[in-house]
Design a protein around this motif. Structure first.
Motif, PDB file in Angstrom:
ATOM      1  N   UNK A 279      34.991  24.526  53.323  1.00 43.90           N
ATOM      2  CA  UNK A 279      35.665  24.013  52.137  1.00 43.90           C
ATOM      3  C   UNK A 279      34.756  23.042  51.389  1.00 43.90           C
ATOM      4  N   UNK A 280      34.699  23.220  50.088  1.00 41.36           N
ATOM      5  CA  UNK A 280      33.825  22.408  49.267  1.00 41.36           C
ATOM      6  C   UNK A 280      32.416  22.938  49.182  1.00 41.36           C
ATOM      7  N   UNK A 281      32.093  23.952  49.963  1.00 42.46           N
ATOM      8  CA  UNK A 281      30.774  24.571  49.940  1.00 42.46           C
ATOM      9  C   UNK A 281      30.888  25.934  49.267  1.00 42.46           C
ATOM     10  N   UNK A 282      29.996  26.208  48.339  1.00 42.31           N
ATOM     11  CA  UNK A 282      30.038  27.481  47.617  1.00 42.31           C
ATOM     12  C   UNK A 282      29.576  28.613  48.525  1.00 42.31           C
ATOM     13  N   UNK A 283      30.510  29.475  48.912  1.00 39.01           N
ATOM     14  CA  UNK A 283      30.200  30.625  49.759  1.00 39.01           C
ATOM     15  C   UNK A 283      30.803  31.880  49.152  1.00 39.01           C
ATOM     16  N   UNK A 284      30.304  33.043  49.582  1.00 36.79           N
ATOM     17  CA  UNK A 284      30.745  34.320  49.031  1.00 36.79           C
ATOM     18  C   UNK A 284      32.240  34.531  49.279  1.00 36.79           C
ATOM     19  N   UNK A 285      32.993  34.659  48.197  1.00 37.54           N
ATOM     20  CA  UNK A 285      34.449  34.815  48.266  1.00 37.54           C
ATOM     21  C   UNK A 285      34.881  35.746  47.144  1.00 37.54           C
ATOM     22  N   UNK A 286      35.880  36.588  47.422  1.00 36.82           N
ATOM     23  CA  UNK A 286      36.326  37.512  46.372  1.00 36.82           C
ATOM     24  C   UNK A 286      37.807  37.815  46.510  1.00 36.82           C
ATOM     25  N   UNK A 287      38.384  38.315  45.424  1.00 33.44           N
ATOM     26  CA  UNK A 287      39.770  38.785  45.384  1.00 33.44           C
ATOM     27  C   UNK A 287      39.823  39.937  44.390  1.00 33.44           C
ATOM     28  N   UNK A 288      40.631  40.962  44.695  1.00 26.07           N
ATOM     29  CA  UNK A 288      40.733  42.067  43.745  1.00 26.07           C
ATOM     30  C   UNK A 288      42.158  42.608  43.700  1.00 26.07           C
ATOM     31  N   UNK A 289      42.457  43.275  42.599  1.00 29.47           N
ATOM     32  CA  UNK A 289      43.758  43.908  42.393  1.00 29.47           C
ATOM     33  C   UNK A 289      43.522  45.200  41.624  1.00 29.47           C
ATOM     34  N   UNK A 290      44.109  46.277  42.136  1.00 28.34           N
ATOM     35  CA  UNK A 290      43.963  47.585  41.497  1.00 28.34           C
ATOM     36  C   UNK A 290      45.338  48.210  41.319  1.00 28.34           C
ATOM     37  N   UNK A 291      45.783  48.307  40.092  1.00 31.17           N
ATOM     38  CA  UNK A 291      47.063  48.931  39.776  1.00 31.17           C
ATOM     39  C   UNK A 291      46.876  50.437  39.730  1.00 31.17           C
ATOM     40  N   UNK A 292      47.814  51.161  40.295  1.00 28.72           N
ATOM     41  CA  UNK A 292      47.734  52.619  40.340  1.00 28.72           C
ATOM     42  C   UNK A 292      47.417  53.201  38.964  1.00 28.72           C
ATOM     43  N   UNK A 293      46.341  54.001  38.913  1.00 32.43           N
ATOM     44  CA  UNK A 293      45.951  54.642  37.668  1.00 32.43           C
ATOM     45  C   UNK A 293      45.076  53.803  36.762  1.00 32.43           C
ATOM     46  N   UNK A 294      44.736  52.574  37.195  1.00 27.83           N
ATOM     47  CA  UNK A 294      43.914  51.698  36.369  1.00 27.83           C
ATOM     48  C   UNK A 294      42.688  51.231  37.145  1.00 27.83           C
ATOM     49  N   UNK A 295      41.731  50.693  36.432  1.00 22.36           N
ATOM     50  CA  UNK A 295      40.503  50.218  37.064  1.00 22.36           C
ATOM     51  C   UNK A 295      40.753  48.942  37.867  1.00 22.36           C
ATOM     52  N   UNK A 296      40.004  48.782  38.928  1.00 22.73           N
ATOM     53  CA  UNK A 296      40.105  47.585  39.766  1.00 22.73           C
ATOM     54  C   UNK A 296      39.560  46.365  39.027  1.00 22.73           C
ATOM     55  N   UNK A 297      40.256  45.242  39.195  1.00 21.90           N
ATOM     56  CA  UNK A 297      39.813  43.974  38.618  1.00 21.90           C
ATOM     57  C   UNK A 297      39.442  43.045  39.766  1.00 21.90           C
ATOM     58  N   UNK A 298      38.243  42.463  39.720  1.00 25.20           N
ATOM     59  CA  UNK A 298      37.733  41.664  40.828  1.00 25.20           C
ATOM     60  C   UNK A 298      37.210  40.318  40.350  1.00 25.20           C
ATOM     61  N   UNK A 299      37.476  39.282  41.136  1.00 23.67           N
ATOM     62  CA  UNK A 299      36.842  37.977  40.935  1.00 23.67           C
ATOM     63  C   UNK A 299      35.979  37.731  42.160  1.00 23.67           C
ATOM     64  N   UNK A 300      34.668  37.716  41.970  1.00 26.45           N
ATOM     65  CA  UNK A 300      33.748  37.627  43.099  1.00 26.45           C
ATOM     66  C   UNK A 300      32.613  36.679  42.770  1.00 26.45           C
ATOM     67  N   UNK A 301      32.247  35.837  43.730  1.00 22.22           N
ATOM     68  CA  UNK A 301      31.149  34.903  43.518  1.00 22.22           C
ATOM     69  C   UNK A 301      31.046  33.931  44.669  1.00 22.22           C
ATOM     70  N   UNK A 302      30.247  32.897  44.493  1.00 22.70           N
ATOM     71  CA  UNK A 302      30.125  31.835  45.484  1.00 22.70           C
ATOM     72  C   UNK A 302      31.051  30.696  45.074  1.00 22.70           C
ATOM     73  N   UNK A 303      32.188  30.605  45.753  1.00 24.47           N
ATOM     74  CA  UNK A 303      33.229  29.671  45.370  1.00 24.47           C
ATOM     75  C   UNK A 303      33.476  28.637  46.467  1.00 24.47           C
ATOM     76  N   UNK A 304      33.949  27.459  46.045  1.00 26.45           N
ATOM     77  CA  UNK A 304      34.122  26.349  46.989  1.00 26.45           C
ATOM     78  C   UNK A 304      35.463  26.347  47.717  1.00 26.45           C
TER      79      UNK A 304
END
Length: 338
Positions: A279-304
């Motif tokens: 916690x408080x250290x920027x490390x590789x972290x991501x979250x994604x959501x893909x609705x059926x029939x649509x492109x996946x949306x992702x938030x990815x990076x080095x987050x604290x």
């Protein structure tokens, strides 16, 4: 999905249009001496345009030796989600952004505004009838880079003060010209060098360019540094925003948890990955959501502290969702239909 907060930006913008006056002008140019000048300019002056939206600094700052852009963060406390809009105000000349987050026109009045990056306050004053800025704070970040925070309800810093990134500089308000009846919002600008409005630059937050013309972002301003442990101050609900409730979660080993949330009022899902370690250290972290029939949306990076929010409208649709912290990942099947 369309974040719920997007609609609220319109309150500030529509009110400015009804009044027939510009809600505000653009930010001020950096009053830095030219690179070829032998000595600093003894007294600040406005840009060659003479535009009232380019008022002179009230203090001088030393000439910077670097032209690198600062690492700007959202001008709000860590973990808060705000919606910015650049296109609905007739006052905007380029890449200016108006920010709101509440569900009503006055919901944001008095909310804390913080410095997007460290620097020196070169203007802290009410602009009165000069322009539409109202209570304005302008910060010089060096290298010709400046930021502007306008319409403030109150200013917490004085001209000449040195401020750190994430330091409170005022509260969100609706001050402007006499008779210019606007709704509360923060007008934010980034400028580089002189020559308004050509010196207005696209805003960047946490290393990414703002998604013009509008985008909802979660602030990572002053979310911590180092590799500390302790408790994560953020929750899935605080990341995704009001109205979202957790409907599913998956552990990412001991490193964190990814959560799927749903807002029954607007039929939207949201995914947030909350870290438990580093916690408080920027490390590789991501979250994604893909609705059926649509492109996946992702938030990815080095987050604290977290990744997300990733939101999408998913009424009557199935979704895939997941996230990752370090090497620990979760990927759902197509589920939560309807």
């Amino acid at each position: 999905m369309r974040p719920r907060g997007v609609l609220t930006v319109g309150f500030a913008l529509l009110a400015g249009l009804v009044s027939g006056q510009a809600a505000m002008a653009g930010p001020i140019v950096a009053a830095q001496p030219a690179a070829t000048a032998a000595t600093p300019t003894p007294a600040p002056t406005s840009s060659p345009t003479g535009d009232n939206n380019d008022p002179p600094n009230t203090v001088d700052v030393p000439l910077a030796t670097t032209l690198a852009a600062p690492s700007f963060q959202l001008p709000f406390p860590c973990g808060q989600s705000w919606t910015g809009n650049s296109s609905n105000s007739s006052a905007h000349r380029a890449w200016e952004i108006d920010f709101n987050r509440g569900s009503t026109a006055s919901a944001d009045l008095g909310d804390t505004v913080v410095a997007a990056a460290a620097g020196t306050v070169v203007i802290s004053a009410h602009q009165g009838s000069t322009n539409g800025y109202g209570n304005l704070v302008k910060i010089d970040h060096g290298g010709g880079w400046t930021t502007f925070y306008a319409h403030l309800n109150a200013r917490s810093v004085s001209a000449g003060a040195r401020v750190s990134q994430g330091q409170k500089i005022g509260t969100l308000g609706k001050t402007s010209k006499p008779g210019n009846n606007i709704s509360p919002h923060l007008h934010y600008e980034v400028r580089q060098g002189e020559g308004y409005p050509g010196n207005i630059r696209k805003a960047t937050f946490n290393g990414a360019t703002f998604g013009y013309p509008n985008q909802t972002l979660t602030s990572r301003n002053k979310c911590g540094s180092g590799g500390g442990g302790g408790t994560n101050p953020h929750t899935p609900q605080s990341v995704c925003g009001s109205g979202y409730k957790v409907i599913d979660s998956a552990a990412l080993g001991t490193a964190g948890t990814v959560h799927l949330l749903y807002n029954s009022a607007n039929g939207s899902n949201c995914v947030a990955t909350i870290k438990k370690t580093s916690l408080g250290k920027a490390t590789a972290t991501s979250a994604y959501l893909e609705v059926e029939g649509k492109a996946r949306v992702t938030d990815s990076g080095n987050f604290t502290y977290f990744a997300g929010p990733v939101r999408a409208s998913a009424a009557d649709k199935c979704v895939k969702w997941g996230g990752k912290v370090g090497t620990s990942a979760y990927n759902s099947p197509l589920e939560h239909c309807g």
